[in-house]
Scaffold this active site. Structure first.
Site, PDB file in Angstrom:
ATOM      1  N   ASP A 176     -10.053   2.824   7.364  1.00 29.87           N
ATOM      2  CA  ASP A 176     -11.145   2.523   8.313  1.00 29.87           C
ATOM      3  C   ASP A 176     -11.276   1.020   8.542  1.00 29.87           C
ATOM      4  O   ASP A 176     -11.656   0.575   9.624  1.00 29.87           O
ATOM      5  CB  ASP A 176     -12.487   3.048   7.778  1.00 29.87           C
ATOM      6  CG  ASP A 176     -12.589   4.565   7.867  1.00 29.87           C
ATOM      7  OD1 ASP A 176     -11.796   5.173   8.601  1.00 29.87           O
ATOM      8  OD2 ASP A 176     -13.468   5.132   7.171  1.00 29.87           O
ATOM      9  N   GLN A 201       1.549 -10.520  45.861  1.00 27.80           N
ATOM     10  CA  GLN A 201       0.358  -9.766  45.450  1.00 27.80           C
ATOM     11  C   GLN A 201       0.707  -8.647  44.456  1.00 27.80           C
ATOM     12  O   GLN A 201      -0.068  -8.364  43.535  1.00 27.80           O
ATOM     13  CB  GLN A 201      -0.325  -9.186  46.684  1.00 27.80           C
ATOM     14  CG  GLN A 201      -1.703  -8.660  46.389  1.00 27.80           C
ATOM     15  CD  GLN A 201      -2.352  -8.050  47.610  1.00 27.80           C
ATOM     16  OE1 GLN A 201      -1.758  -7.229  48.308  1.00 27.80           O
ATOM     17  NE2 GLN A 201      -3.579  -8.459  47.880  1.00 27.80           N
ATOM     18  N   ARG A 258      -7.338  -0.399  10.051  1.00 22.48           N
ATOM     19  CA  ARG A 258      -6.875  -0.035  11.405  1.00 22.48           C
ATOM     20  C   ARG A 258      -7.286  -1.064  12.459  1.00 22.48           C
ATOM     21  O   ARG A 258      -6.487  -1.342  13.365  1.00 22.48           O
ATOM     22  CB  ARG A 258      -7.337   1.389  11.759  1.00 22.48           C
ATOM     23  CG  ARG A 258      -6.483   2.434  11.045  1.00 22.48           C
ATOM     24  CD  ARG A 258      -6.980   3.863  11.193  1.00 22.48           C
ATOM     25  NE  ARG A 258      -6.097   4.786  10.463  1.00 22.48           N
ATOM     26  CZ  ARG A 258      -6.461   5.976  10.014  1.00 22.48           C
ATOM     27  NH1 ARG A 258      -7.691   6.422  10.228  1.00 22.48           N
ATOM     28  NH2 ARG A 258      -5.595   6.741   9.377  1.00 22.48           N
ATOM     29  N   PHE A 284       0.863  -1.196   0.000  1.00 25.73           N
ATOM     30  CA  PHE A 284       0.000   0.000   0.000  1.00 25.73           C
ATOM     31  C   PHE A 284       0.894   1.239   0.000  1.00 25.73           C
ATOM     32  O   PHE A 284       1.628   1.462   0.968  1.00 25.73           O
ATOM     33  CB  PHE A 284      -0.851  -0.066   1.272  1.00 25.73           C
ATOM     34  CG  PHE A 284      -1.848   1.037   1.495  1.00 25.73           C
ATOM     35  CD1 PHE A 284      -3.072   1.035   0.844  1.00 25.73           C
ATOM     36  CD2 PHE A 284      -1.586   2.046   2.410  1.00 25.73           C
ATOM     37  CE1 PHE A 284      -4.017   2.024   1.102  1.00 25.73           C
ATOM     38  CE2 PHE A 284      -2.527   3.046   2.667  1.00 25.73           C
ATOM     39  CZ  PHE A 284      -3.748   3.028   2.003  1.00 25.73           C
ATOM     40  N   ARG A 299       9.779 -18.478  38.119  1.00 23.86           N
ATOM     41  CA  ARG A 299      10.866 -17.710  38.748  1.00 23.86           C
ATOM     42  C   ARG A 299      10.664 -17.645  40.267  1.00 23.86           C
ATOM     43  O   ARG A 299       9.618 -17.172  40.748  1.00 23.86           O
ATOM     44  CB  ARG A 299      10.862 -16.290  38.154  1.00 23.86           C
ATOM     45  CG  ARG A 299      11.791 -15.311  38.807  1.00 23.86           C
ATOM     46  CD  ARG A 299      13.216 -15.548  38.428  1.00 23.86           C
ATOM     47  NE  ARG A 299      14.094 -14.507  38.966  1.00 23.86           N
ATOM     48  CZ  ARG A 299      15.403 -14.651  39.067  1.00 23.86           C
ATOM     49  NH1 ARG A 299      16.001 -15.762  38.669  1.00 23.86           N
ATOM     50  NH2 ARG A 299      16.122 -13.662  39.552  1.00 23.86           N
ATOM     51  N   GLU A 331      -0.201   3.303  10.050  1.00 24.76           N
ATOM     52  CA  GLU A 331      -1.634   3.416   9.694  1.00 24.76           C
ATOM     53  C   GLU A 331      -2.313   4.559  10.452  1.00 24.76           C
ATOM     54  O   GLU A 331      -3.471   4.470  10.857  1.00 24.76           O
ATOM     55  CB  GLU A 331      -2.349   2.079   9.856  1.00 24.76           C
ATOM     56  CG  GLU A 331      -1.839   1.089   8.808  1.00 24.76           C
ATOM     57  CD  GLU A 331      -2.712  -0.101   8.566  1.00 24.76           C
ATOM     58  OE1 GLU A 331      -3.929   0.009   8.706  1.00 24.76           O
ATOM     59  OE2 GLU A 331      -2.149  -1.155   8.208  1.00 24.76           O
ATOM     60  N   GLY A 332      -1.543   5.636  10.604  1.00 23.56           N
ATOM     61  CA  GLY A 332      -2.028   6.820  11.303  1.00 23.56           C
ATOM     62  C   GLY A 332      -1.538   6.810  12.739  1.00 23.56           C
ATOM     63  O   GLY A 332      -1.847   5.883  13.493  1.00 23.56           O
ATOM     64  N   GLY A 387      12.413  -8.817  34.857  1.00 27.00           N
ATOM     65  CA  GLY A 387      13.588  -8.205  35.495  1.00 27.00           C
ATOM     66  C   GLY A 387      14.733  -8.086  34.494  1.00 27.00           C
ATOM     67  O   GLY A 387      14.513  -7.815  33.309  1.00 27.00           O
TER      68      GLY A 387
HETATM   69  N1  CAA Z   1     -14.083   7.765   4.414  1.00 29.70           N
HETATM   70  C1  CAA Z   1     -14.460   8.353   3.255  1.00 29.70           C
HETATM   71  N2  CAA Z   1     -14.048   9.598   2.902  1.00 29.70           N
HETATM   72  C2  CAA Z   1     -13.246  10.257   3.761  1.00 29.70           C
HETATM   73  C3  CAA Z   1     -12.830   9.713   4.974  1.00 29.70           C
HETATM   74  C4  CAA Z   1     -13.291   8.413   5.303  1.00 29.70           C
HETATM   75  N3  CAA Z   1     -12.940   7.812   6.436  1.00 29.70           N
HETATM   76  N4  CAA Z   1     -12.032  10.599   5.619  1.00 29.70           N
HETATM   77  C5  CAA Z   1     -11.959  11.678   4.829  1.00 29.70           C
HETATM   78  N5  CAA Z   1     -12.703  11.478   3.706  1.00 29.70           N
HETATM   79  C6  CAA Z   1     -12.907  12.389   2.592  1.00 29.70           C
HETATM   80  C7  CAA Z   1     -13.599  13.664   3.100  1.00 29.70           C
HETATM   81  O1  CAA Z   1     -14.992  13.522   3.119  1.00 29.70           O
HETATM   82  C8  CAA Z   1     -13.139  14.686   2.082  1.00 29.70           C
HETATM   83  O2  CAA Z   1     -13.900  14.529   0.924  1.00 29.70           O
HETATM   84  P1  CAA Z   1     -14.485  15.808   0.111  1.00 29.70           P
HETATM   85  O3  CAA Z   1     -13.265  16.538  -0.389  1.00 29.70           O
HETATM   86  O4  CAA Z   1     -15.292  15.185  -0.963  1.00 29.70           O
HETATM   87  O5  CAA Z   1     -15.257  16.600   1.110  1.00 29.70           O
HETATM   88  C9  CAA Z   1     -11.719  14.209   1.737  1.00 29.70           C
HETATM   89  O6  CAA Z   1     -11.668  12.832   2.081  1.00 29.70           O
HETATM   90  C10 CAA Z   1     -10.657  14.970   2.530  1.00 29.70           C
HETATM   91  O7  CAA Z   1     -10.940  14.778   3.909  1.00 29.70           O
HETATM   92  P2  CAA Z   1     -10.337  15.705   5.048  1.00 29.70           P
HETATM   93  O8  CAA Z   1     -10.530  17.140   4.678  1.00 29.70           O
HETATM   94  O9  CAA Z   1     -10.880  15.237   6.343  1.00 29.70           O
HETATM   95  O10 CAA Z   1      -8.787  15.354   4.898  1.00 29.70           O
HETATM   96  P3  CAA Z   1      -7.532  15.887   5.734  1.00 29.70           P
HETATM   97  O11 CAA Z   1      -6.500  16.310   4.768  1.00 29.70           O
HETATM   98  O12 CAA Z   1      -7.971  16.812   6.815  1.00 29.70           O
HETATM   99  O13 CAA Z   1      -6.955  14.510   6.346  1.00 29.70           O
HETATM  100  C11 CAA Z   1      -6.682  12.758   7.948  1.00 29.70           C
HETATM  101  C12 CAA Z   1      -7.631  13.680   7.163  1.00 29.70           C
HETATM  102  C13 CAA Z   1      -7.623  11.948   8.835  1.00 29.70           C
HETATM  103  C14 CAA Z   1      -5.685  13.501   8.778  1.00 29.70           C
HETATM  104  C15 CAA Z   1      -5.967  11.812   6.944  1.00 29.70           C
HETATM  105  O14 CAA Z   1      -5.025  12.512   6.183  1.00 29.70           O
HETATM  106  C16 CAA Z   1      -5.265  10.664   7.633  1.00 29.70           C
HETATM  107  O15 CAA Z   1      -5.898   9.648   7.962  1.00 29.70           O
HETATM  108  N6  CAA Z   1      -3.927  10.772   7.855  1.00 29.70           N
HETATM  109  C17 CAA Z   1      -3.127   9.667   8.321  1.00 29.70           C
HETATM  110  C18 CAA Z   1      -2.670   8.865   7.145  1.00 29.70           C
HETATM  111  C19 CAA Z   1      -2.283   7.468   7.501  1.00 29.70           C
HETATM  112  O16 CAA Z   1      -2.946   6.800   8.267  1.00 29.70           O
HETATM  113  N7  CAA Z   1      -1.184   7.012   6.903  1.00 29.70           N
HETATM  114  C20 CAA Z   1      -0.712   5.680   7.110  1.00 29.70           C
HETATM  115  C21 CAA Z   1      -0.391   5.045   5.778  1.00 29.70           C
HETATM  116  S1  CAA Z   1      -0.230   3.307   5.751  1.00 29.70           S
HETATM  117  C22 CAA Z   1       1.148   2.956   6.660  1.00 29.70           C
HETATM  118  O17 CAA Z   1       1.215   3.317   7.774  1.00 29.70           O
HETATM  119  C23 CAA Z   1       2.279   2.173   6.102  1.00 29.70           C
HETATM  120  C24 CAA Z   1       2.081   0.744   5.989  1.00 29.70           C
HETATM  121  O18 CAA Z   1       2.409   0.185   4.973  1.00 29.70           O
HETATM  122  C25 CAA Z   1       1.557  -0.103   7.121  1.00 29.70           C
END
Ligand code: CAA
Length: 388
Positions: free
Chosen positions: A241, A280, A244, A123, A269, A365-366, A341
C-alpha cells in the site's frame, strides 16, 4: 508539477534528487542499460546527497520524509533513468515491513544502516508459482530452538544480488493460509542463502532481478518481524500500500522524461520546411501527453499524502495511482517513440529505453489487473458498509 503546491521541504528534495539525476544518472544511463550491471557510482552519489533514507523515520537515522518525499525523489531519478529509480525505491519496499511491523530492537538494528546507504535491502514475496496469488507461497520457515530454518525459492527479487538484507516472507503455520505467513529479515551471509539466476530483462536493466535460494537457511529467531508468527501477509500488504505510489512515481518520472525529450526533439526536427512541433497534429499529441502526466502525478501525490497522513484504507488510492500512472507511462513513452519516427526505434537516441523501462511498471508490485481487483474490492466494501 505545481511547485507552489509543495512544501519547501518537498521542493528541497526535488532539487537534491534532480541534481543527482542530471549530473550522475543521465550521463551513465545508457552504459548500464547495455552492460546490465549495477551502478555503484550512482549508489555512492545517492548516499553523498543524503537521500538514502528519505522515507525512514528520523529516530532511526532517516530523514522522516515519508511516502510523499520518497515519491518525489523516485520521480526525479526516473526522469533520467527508470532502472535507477526502482533501484533506489526497492529499498523502501524492503524496509517498510521493518518500519511497519518490526520491534523497537529490530528497527534500531537494521534501519540506520539502510538510512545511511551502508546497506541495501530487497523484498522477497513472489515465487515461481505465487505471483499475483502471493498468499499461495510455499517457502517454509520452521522454528528450531533459537533459529528459523528456511527452505524454498523466491522469484523476481529486485535488487537481491546487491542487497545485504532481504525481507523474506515464508509459511510458518501451513494450515492457516495467509494468517500462517511471517516476515523474516535474512542477511546475505546467512548459511544456506544463495543468489541464483539473474534475469535478462527488457528494461530496468541496471538493477539486478534475481532468484533467491534458501536451502536449510538458518537465521536467528529474533529476525522474525514483530516477534510473533502469522503477521507477515498483513505486513506485506501494508507495505505494498505504501510502496505502490513509489512505482507510480517511477512511472510519472519516466513519462515526464520521455515528454521532455520529445519536446526537445520535435522542436529541432525539421520536415516540410518547419519544426515538426509547429504542426497541430504533433502539438495535440504533446498536449495529451502533458495532461495525462499531470493527472497521474496529482493522483500519486494524493495517495502518498494520504499514506503519510495516516488515512485509513489507503489500499484503494494506492492501487488507483499505480494503475493510472503506469498505464500513462506506457502510453506516453510509446507516443514519444512515435514522435521520434525511425530515430525513436534505434538506440542512437535515448527514447526507446524509456518505453522498455516503462513496461515493467504495469506488472511488478502487483499487475494492473490485481490493482483493479484491489480497487473494486475496496469500493464494494465501502458501499456495503455505508449501507448504499
Ligand atoms: N492491509 C492490511 N491487511 C490486508 C491488506 C492490506 N492492504 N490486504 C489484505 N489484507 C489482509 C486481509 O484483511 C486478510 O486478513 P484476515 O485473514 O485476517 O482476514 C488477509 O490479508 C488476506 O487477504 P485477502 O483474502 O484479501 O487475500 P487474497 O489472497 O485474496 O489476496 C491480493 C489479495 C490483493 C490479490 C494480494 O495477494 C496481492 O496484492 N497480490 C499481488 C502481490 C504483489 O503485488 N506482488 C508483487 C511483489 S513485489 C515485486 O513485484 C517484486 C519487486 O521486487 C519489485
Amino acid at each position: 508539477m505545481v511547485k507552489e503546491l509543495l512544501t519547501p521541504k518537498n521542493q528541497e528534495y526535488i532539487e537534491r534528487a534532480r541534481a543527482v539525476a542530471e549530473n550522475v544518472m543521465r550521463p551513465v544511463a545508457a552504459k548500464y542499460d547495455v552492460e546490465q550491471t549495477y551502478p555503484w557510482e550512482v549508489q555512492r552519489a545517492i548516499r553523498e546527497a543524503g537521500l538514502s533514507g528519505v522515507w525512514i523515520p528520523e529516530e532511526y537515522g532517516g530523514e522522516g520524509g515519508g511516502v510523499m518525499d520518497l515519491c518525489l525523489v523516485v520521480e526525479q531519478f526516473s526522469r533520467a533513468c527508470g532502472g535507477m529509480g526502482v533501484g533506489y525505491a526497492v529499498n523502501a519496499l524492503g524496509s517498510f515491513p521493518i518500519i511497519l511491523g518490526g520491534t523497537e530492537d529490530q528497527k534500531k538494528r537494521w534501519l540506520p544502516d539502510i538510512a545511511s546507504g551502508e546497506k541495501l535491502i530487497s523484498f522477497g514475496l513472489s515465487e515461481k508459482d505465487a505471483g499475483s496469488d502471493a498468499g499461495g507461497m510455499t517457502t517454509r520457515a520452521e522454528r528450531q530452538g533459537d533459529e528459523y530454518v528456511i527452505n524454498g525459492e523466491k522469484k523476481w527479487n529486485t535488487g537481491g544480488a546487491v542487497a545485504s538484507l532481504n525481507t523474506i516472507f515464508a509459511v510458518t503455520e501451513p494450515d492457516r493460509g495467509a494468517r500462517g505467513i511471517s516476515g523474516i529479515v535474512v542477511e546475505k551471509d546467512a548459511p544456506g542463502y544463495r543468489v541464483g539466476k539473474h534475469e535478462d530483462k527488457m528494461g530496468i536493466r541496471c538493477v539486478p532481478v534475481v532468484e533467491i535460494h534458501l536451502d536449510e537457511c538458518r537465521v536467528p529467531a529474533d529476525n522474525l518481524l514483530g516477534g510473533s508468527e502469522g503477521r507477515g501477509f498483513k505486513h506485506a500488504m501494508m507495505t505494498l500500500d505504501r510502496a505502490r505510489p513509489g512505482v507510480a512515481a517511477q512511472a510519472v518520472g519516466l513519462a515526464q522524461g520521455a515528454l521532455d525529450l520529445a519536446i526537445e526533439y520535435t522542436g529541432k526536427r525539421k520536415q516540410f520546411g518547419q519544426s515538426i512541433s509547429a504542426f497541430q497534429g504533433i502539438q495535440w499529441m504533446l498536449a495529451d501527453m502533458g495532461t495525462q502526466i499531470e493527472a497521474a502525478r496529482q493522483l500519486v501525490y494524493t495517495a502518498a499524502r494520504a499514506a503519510d497522513a495516516g488515512a485509513k484504507n489507503i489500499s484503494k488510492l494506492s492501487a488507483m495511482c499505480k494503475l493510472m500512472a503506469t498505464d500513462v507511462a506506457m502510453k506516453v513513452t510509446t507516443d514519444a517513440v512515435q514522435l521520434f519516427g525511425g530515430y525513436g526505434f534505434v538506440k542512437d537516441y535515448p527514447i526507446e529505453k524509456y518505453m522498455r523501462d516503462a513496461k515493467i511498471t504495469q506488472i511488478y508490485e502487483g499487475t494492473n489487473q490485481i490493482q483493479r481487483l484491489v480497487i473494486a474490492r475496496s469500493m464494494l466494501r465501502e458501499a456495503a458498509s455505508s449501507g448504499d
